[in-house]
Scaffold this active site. Structure first.
Site, PDB file in Angstrom:
ATOM      1  N   THR A 142       0.809  -1.442   0.183  1.00  0.00           N
ATOM      2  CA  THR A 142      -0.464  -0.185  -0.214  1.00  0.00           C
ATOM      3  C   THR A 142       1.104   1.489   0.191  1.00  0.00           C
ATOM      4  O   THR A 142       1.746   1.143   0.380  1.00  0.00           O
ATOM      5  CB  THR A 142      -1.132  -0.154   1.424  1.00  0.00           C
ATOM      6  OG1 THR A 142      -0.861   1.438   0.648  1.00  0.00           O
ATOM      7  CG2 THR A 142      -0.077  -0.291   2.518  1.00  0.00           C
ATOM      8  N   GLU A 144      -0.015   3.685   1.860  1.00  0.00           N
ATOM      9  CA  GLU A 144       0.521   3.835   3.100  1.00  0.00           C
ATOM     10  C   GLU A 144       1.829   3.794   3.855  1.00  0.00           C
ATOM     11  O   GLU A 144       1.968   4.599   4.447  1.00  0.00           O
ATOM     12  CB  GLU A 144      -0.755   3.298   4.029  1.00  0.00           C
ATOM     13  CG  GLU A 144      -0.978   3.730   5.543  1.00  0.00           C
ATOM     14  CD  GLU A 144      -1.609   4.730   5.954  1.00  0.00           C
ATOM     15  OE1 GLU A 144      -2.626   5.253   4.740  1.00  0.00           O
ATOM     16  OE2 GLU A 144      -1.105   5.349   7.240  1.00  0.00           O
ATOM     17  N   TYR A 165      -1.705   0.303  10.421  1.00  0.00           N
ATOM     18  CA  TYR A 165      -1.525  -0.369   9.402  1.00  0.00           C
ATOM     19  C   TYR A 165      -1.064   0.388   8.714  1.00  0.00           C
ATOM     20  O   TYR A 165      -0.304  -1.269   7.595  1.00  0.00           O
ATOM     21  CB  TYR A 165      -2.719   0.050   8.642  1.00  0.00           C
ATOM     22  CG  TYR A 165      -3.077   0.202   7.560  1.00  0.00           C
ATOM     23  CD1 TYR A 165      -3.678  -1.420   7.518  1.00  0.00           C
ATOM     24  CD2 TYR A 165      -2.864   0.182   6.323  1.00  0.00           C
ATOM     25  CE1 TYR A 165      -4.353  -2.081   5.730  1.00  0.00           C
ATOM     26  CE2 TYR A 165      -2.965  -0.064   4.854  1.00  0.00           C
ATOM     27  CZ  TYR A 165      -3.845  -0.606   4.835  1.00  0.00           C
ATOM     28  OH  TYR A 165      -3.286  -1.165   3.384  1.00  0.00           O
ATOM     29  N   LYS A 169       2.473  -3.346   6.956  1.00  0.00           N
ATOM     30  CA  LYS A 169       2.024  -3.515   5.782  1.00  0.00           C
ATOM     31  C   LYS A 169       3.749  -3.518   5.229  1.00  0.00           C
ATOM     32  O   LYS A 169       4.132  -4.203   4.553  1.00  0.00           O
ATOM     33  CB  LYS A 169       1.283  -3.046   4.624  1.00  0.00           C
ATOM     34  CG  LYS A 169      -0.452  -2.874   4.691  1.00  0.00           C
ATOM     35  CD  LYS A 169      -0.586  -3.965   4.077  1.00  0.00           C
ATOM     36  CE  LYS A 169      -2.010  -4.418   4.084  1.00  0.00           C
ATOM     37  NZ  LYS A 169      -2.327  -5.824   3.018  1.00  0.00           N
TER      38      LYS A 169
HETATM   39  P1  NAP Z   1     -11.363  -4.733   2.007  1.00  0.00           P
HETATM   40  O1  NAP Z   1     -13.234  -4.576   1.597  1.00  0.00           O
HETATM   41  O2  NAP Z   1     -11.849  -4.195   3.619  1.00  0.00           O
HETATM   42  O3  NAP Z   1     -11.652  -6.061   2.221  1.00  0.00           O
HETATM   43  C1  NAP Z   1     -10.597  -6.609   3.041  1.00  0.00           C
HETATM   44  C2  NAP Z   1     -11.030  -8.079   3.213  1.00  0.00           C
HETATM   45  O4  NAP Z   1     -10.075  -9.222   4.191  1.00  0.00           O
HETATM   46  C3  NAP Z   1     -12.494  -9.090   3.359  1.00  0.00           C
HETATM   47  O5  NAP Z   1     -12.936  -9.440   2.663  1.00  0.00           O
HETATM   48  C4  NAP Z   1     -12.735  -9.455   4.784  1.00  0.00           C
HETATM   49  O6  NAP Z   1     -13.055 -10.157   5.210  1.00  0.00           O
HETATM   50  C5  NAP Z   1     -10.824  -9.892   5.071  1.00  0.00           C
HETATM   51  N1  NAP Z   1     -10.698  -9.986   6.265  1.00  0.00           N
HETATM   52  C6  NAP Z   1      -9.771  -9.424   6.987  1.00  0.00           C
HETATM   53  N2  NAP Z   1      -9.582 -10.572   8.387  1.00  0.00           N
HETATM   54  C7  NAP Z   1      -9.882 -11.561   7.862  1.00  0.00           C
HETATM   55  C8  NAP Z   1      -8.966 -12.681   7.871  1.00  0.00           C
HETATM   56  N3  NAP Z   1      -8.156 -12.323   9.673  1.00  0.00           N
HETATM   57  N4  NAP Z   1      -8.899 -13.833   7.712  1.00  0.00           N
HETATM   58  C9  NAP Z   1      -9.234 -13.939   6.580  1.00  0.00           C
HETATM   59  N5  NAP Z   1     -10.363 -12.540   6.220  1.00  0.00           N
HETATM   60  C10 NAP Z   1      -9.403 -11.839   6.757  1.00  0.00           C
HETATM   61  O7  NAP Z   1     -10.021  -4.114   1.365  1.00  0.00           O
HETATM   62  P2  NAP Z   1     -10.082  -3.625   0.178  1.00  0.00           P
HETATM   63  O8  NAP Z   1      -9.906  -2.285  -0.333  1.00  0.00           O
HETATM   64  O9  NAP Z   1     -10.580  -4.461  -0.914  1.00  0.00           O
HETATM   65  O10 NAP Z   1      -8.511  -3.946  -0.130  1.00  0.00           O
HETATM   66  C11 NAP Z   1      -7.393  -4.941  -0.436  1.00  0.00           C
HETATM   67  C12 NAP Z   1      -5.887  -4.866   0.241  1.00  0.00           C
HETATM   68  O11 NAP Z   1      -5.416  -4.624  -0.693  1.00  0.00           O
HETATM   69  C13 NAP Z   1      -6.151  -5.313   1.694  1.00  0.00           C
HETATM   70  O12 NAP Z   1      -4.989  -5.525   2.106  1.00  0.00           O
HETATM   71  C14 NAP Z   1      -5.438  -3.189   1.285  1.00  0.00           C
HETATM   72  O13 NAP Z   1      -4.990  -3.602   2.943  1.00  0.00           O
HETATM   73  C15 NAP Z   1      -4.773  -3.740   0.721  1.00  0.00           C
HETATM   74  N6  NAP Z   1      -4.786  -1.847  -0.061  1.00  0.00           N
HETATM   75  C16 NAP Z   1      -6.646  -1.060  -0.226  1.00  0.00           C
HETATM   76  C17 NAP Z   1      -6.308  -0.181  -0.804  1.00  0.00           C
HETATM   77  C18 NAP Z   1      -7.790   0.835  -1.470  1.00  0.00           C
HETATM   78  O14 NAP Z   1      -8.209   1.540  -1.429  1.00  0.00           O
HETATM   79  N7  NAP Z   1      -8.575  -0.423  -1.725  1.00  0.00           N
HETATM   80  C19 NAP Z   1      -4.802  -0.073  -0.701  1.00  0.00           C
HETATM   81  C20 NAP Z   1      -3.754  -0.514  -1.193  1.00  0.00           C
HETATM   82  C21 NAP Z   1      -4.056  -0.876  -0.476  1.00  0.00           C
HETATM   83  P3  NAP Z   1     -14.598 -10.019   6.469  1.00  0.00           P
HETATM   84  O15 NAP Z   1     -15.524 -10.150   5.218  1.00  0.00           O
HETATM   85  O16 NAP Z   1     -14.502 -11.252   7.273  1.00  0.00           O
HETATM   86  O17 NAP Z   1     -14.417  -9.029   6.521  1.00  0.00           O
HETATM   87  N1  GDD Z   2     -11.957   7.154   6.240  1.00  0.00           N
HETATM   88  C1  GDD Z   2     -12.005   8.090   6.898  1.00  0.00           C
HETATM   89  N2  GDD Z   2     -13.649   9.381   7.628  1.00  0.00           N
HETATM   90  N3  GDD Z   2     -11.297   9.579   6.603  1.00  0.00           N
HETATM   91  C2  GDD Z   2     -11.392  10.735   7.025  1.00  0.00           C
HETATM   92  C3  GDD Z   2     -12.663  11.458   7.164  1.00  0.00           C
HETATM   93  C4  GDD Z   2     -13.853  10.338   7.702  1.00  0.00           C
HETATM   94  O1  GDD Z   2     -14.538  11.025   8.203  1.00  0.00           O
HETATM   95  N4  GDD Z   2     -12.584  12.428   6.995  1.00  0.00           N
HETATM   96  C5  GDD Z   2     -11.284  12.946   6.165  1.00  0.00           C
HETATM   97  N5  GDD Z   2     -10.738  11.930   6.234  1.00  0.00           N
HETATM   98  C6  GDD Z   2      -9.407  11.764   5.931  1.00  0.00           C
HETATM   99  C7  GDD Z   2      -8.463  10.844   6.573  1.00  0.00           C
HETATM  100  O2  GDD Z   2      -7.851  11.212   7.991  1.00  0.00           O
HETATM  101  C8  GDD Z   2      -7.442  10.297   5.157  1.00  0.00           C
HETATM  102  O3  GDD Z   2      -6.680  10.793   4.984  1.00  0.00           O
HETATM  103  C9  GDD Z   2      -8.326  10.616   4.336  1.00  0.00           C
HETATM  104  O4  GDD Z   2      -9.423  11.274   4.419  1.00  0.00           O
HETATM  105  C10 GDD Z   2      -8.299   8.721   3.420  1.00  0.00           C
HETATM  106  O5  GDD Z   2      -8.877   7.827   4.150  1.00  0.00           O
HETATM  107  P1  GDD Z   2      -9.483   6.593   3.665  1.00  0.00           P
HETATM  108  O6  GDD Z   2     -10.668   6.894   2.867  1.00  0.00           O
HETATM  109  O7  GDD Z   2     -10.199   5.373   5.361  1.00  0.00           O
HETATM  110  O8  GDD Z   2      -8.648   5.733   3.342  1.00  0.00           O
HETATM  111  P2  GDD Z   2      -7.220   6.161   3.432  1.00  0.00           P
HETATM  112  O9  GDD Z   2      -5.919   6.604   2.658  1.00  0.00           O
HETATM  113  O10 GDD Z   2      -6.397   5.507   5.089  1.00  0.00           O
HETATM  114  O11 GDD Z   2      -6.720   4.508   3.975  1.00  0.00           O
HETATM  115  C11 GDD Z   2      -7.125   3.430   2.352  1.00  0.00           C
HETATM  116  O12 GDD Z   2      -5.862   3.963   1.674  1.00  0.00           O
HETATM  117  C12 GDD Z   2      -4.932   3.316   1.206  1.00  0.00           C
HETATM  118  C13 GDD Z   2      -3.677   3.179   0.511  1.00  0.00           C
HETATM  119  O13 GDD Z   2      -3.228   4.357   0.493  1.00  0.00           O
HETATM  120  C14 GDD Z   2      -6.935   2.765   2.692  1.00  0.00           C
HETATM  121  O14 GDD Z   2      -8.001   1.562   1.621  1.00  0.00           O
HETATM  122  C15 GDD Z   2      -6.090   1.449   2.699  1.00  0.00           C
HETATM  123  O15 GDD Z   2      -6.543  -0.089   2.964  1.00  0.00           O
HETATM  124  C16 GDD Z   2      -5.068   1.659   2.257  1.00  0.00           C
HETATM  125  O16 GDD Z   2      -3.822   1.500   2.056  1.00  0.00           O
END
Ligand code: NAP
Ligand code: GDD
Length: 361
Positions: A142, A144, A165, A169
């Protein structure tokens, strides 16, 4: 020109389908990736942890049921359960998407976050190589991990995470992806993905929170909503585009790490503005700091600031440089920021309107 010779087809030799195991299949990325791999002809197995909800309720809303996703149970916190899932699914490729993925929550549950996001990958690898030593693994790393490193961030930028987090990672990336690739010759890749969103995004992430809240305001279901730091900048892309890059990484001759991003960054405030425009409800801002508010043309306050949504430490500015992925994988994002916002807001507005019209809200 002479006609091209084609090899004679042997009707008796049916090509074996490639098998993929997707952890985190109930999540946003897992659902898009499972659909994509099934369409490519893979036999796809989704790893799901047990809950009290019926499995099909959790899957049907995400992955179109006719696409024949196979389910195996397993929890990244439990090695024995992972072993059984691997023995049953016998994967050629593993996509490790399961995680405690909420950065804000990671400050409240740092141990659980470390156990799933770092040790979980270790458990998965150790069991996977016993079942198939040649297995190819994708790890969901990520942006992050960059923390406060100056943008634009690419594969050569310094990692300096500021959340539990991001720390978990980064450990997974360094110890298991880079470490095991170098020391054990494992085929394992890190996709260093910047934020990616969709109508399937978890409702507590900021983009989805905004699209749902503004749709509710427009429909008269909700008066206003509160956000935290609106100055944070994120490089937001579409999840459906990003899962294609995950697959491409595992089809290369050698394993490597790739940044996946759009190269365009916006503040949270700009996301709100764009989403409000889609609903034909433009927002203007007044006040400063915790007193800032967003108002509609008729002066109604719809956005407020709440301290509780601020994080102890924040990643201020993410902007990815994914030229390596463009060059080596031939990958580029297709959905723009404006298209993404429109897609999310329209989906939430239509869904909520149907519920309201049916008297459910
Ligand atoms: P998400 O919607 O939060 O999905 C997370 C998944 O992990 C869910 O299916 C959850 O299952 C499962 N999980 C959590 N704890 C587990 C455990 N102990 N054993 C087995 N499964 C478990 O996340 P996403 O946005 O699809 O992201 C996918 C991956 O990419 C994550 O690793 C995240 O950290 C990474 N990532 C995401 C982003 C982004 O912007 N979306 C960016 C960079 C990296 P349940 O349904 O049971 O909760
Ligand atoms: N969630 C949330 N809720 N975030 C808020 C809010 C709120 O009410 N208000 C402001 N923010 C700001 C957070 O402080 C952060 O700076 C930004 O919005 C994005 O927050 P999120 O959408 O929660 O995403 P993230 O950037 O912290 O994390 C996501 O992206 C990562 C990759 O950069 C997640 O998907 C991570 O799993 C992923 O790795």
């Amino acid at each position: 020109m002479p006609a091209k010779k084609t090899a004679p087809k042997n009707k008796n030799t049916k090509k074996k389908k490639k098998r993929a195991l997707v952890t985190g299949v109930t999540g946003q990325d897992g659902s898009y990736l499972a659909e994509y791999l099934i369409d490519l002809g893979y036999e796809v197995w989704g790893l799901m942890r047990r809950t009290s909800l019926e499995p099909m309720i959790r899957i049907e809303k995400l992955v179109r049921p006719e696409r024949r996703l196979r389910i195996v149970y397993g929890n990244l916190r439990d090695g024995a359960s992972i072993r059984q899932a691997l023995e049953e699914s016998q994967p050629d490729e593993i996509y490790n998407l399961a995680a405690q993925s909420d950065v804000g929550i990671s400050f409240k549950c740092p141990d659980e976050t470390m156990d799933i996001n770092y040790h979980g990958l270790g458990r998965l690898i150790h069991e996977a190589i016993k079942v198939n030593p040649k297995v190819k693994i994708y790890q969901a790393s990520t942006s992050e991990m960059f923390g406060r490193t100056n943008p634009p961030q690419n594969e050569n930028s310094v990692f300096a995470p500021v959340s539990p987090y991001g720390e978990a990672k980064l450990l997974a990336h360094e110890d298991y992806v880079k470490g095991y690739r170098e020391k054990k010759g494992l085929f394992i890749c890190s996709g260093i993905l910047f934020n990616h969103e969709s109508p399937r995004r978890g409702e507590h992430f900021v983009t989805r929170k905004i699209s749902i809240s503004l749709a509710k305001v427009k429909l008269g279901i909700q008066e206003s909503f509160a956000l935290g730091n609106m100055d944070a900048k994120r490089d937001w892309g579409f999840a459906g585009d990003y899962v294609k890059a995950m697959h491409k990484m595992l089809q290369q001759k050698t394993p490597d790490d790739y940044v996946i991003s759009t190269g365009v960054s916006h503040t949270v405030r700009e996301f709100v503005e764009e989403a409000a425009k889609v609903l034909d409800m433009p927002i203007s801002w007044s006040g400063k700091g915790f007193d800032e508010v967003g108002k509609t043309k008729d002066g109604k306050v719809v956005v407020r600031i709440a301290k509780e949504y601020y994080r102890p430490t924040e990643v201020d500015y993410l902007l990815g440089d994914s030229r390596k992925a463009a060059k080596k994988l031939g990958w580029k994002p297709e959905v723009s920021f404006k298209q993404l916002v429109r897609m999310m807001v329209t989906a939430d507005y239509e869904r909520l309107k149907k519920m309201k019209d049916a008297g459910l809200l």
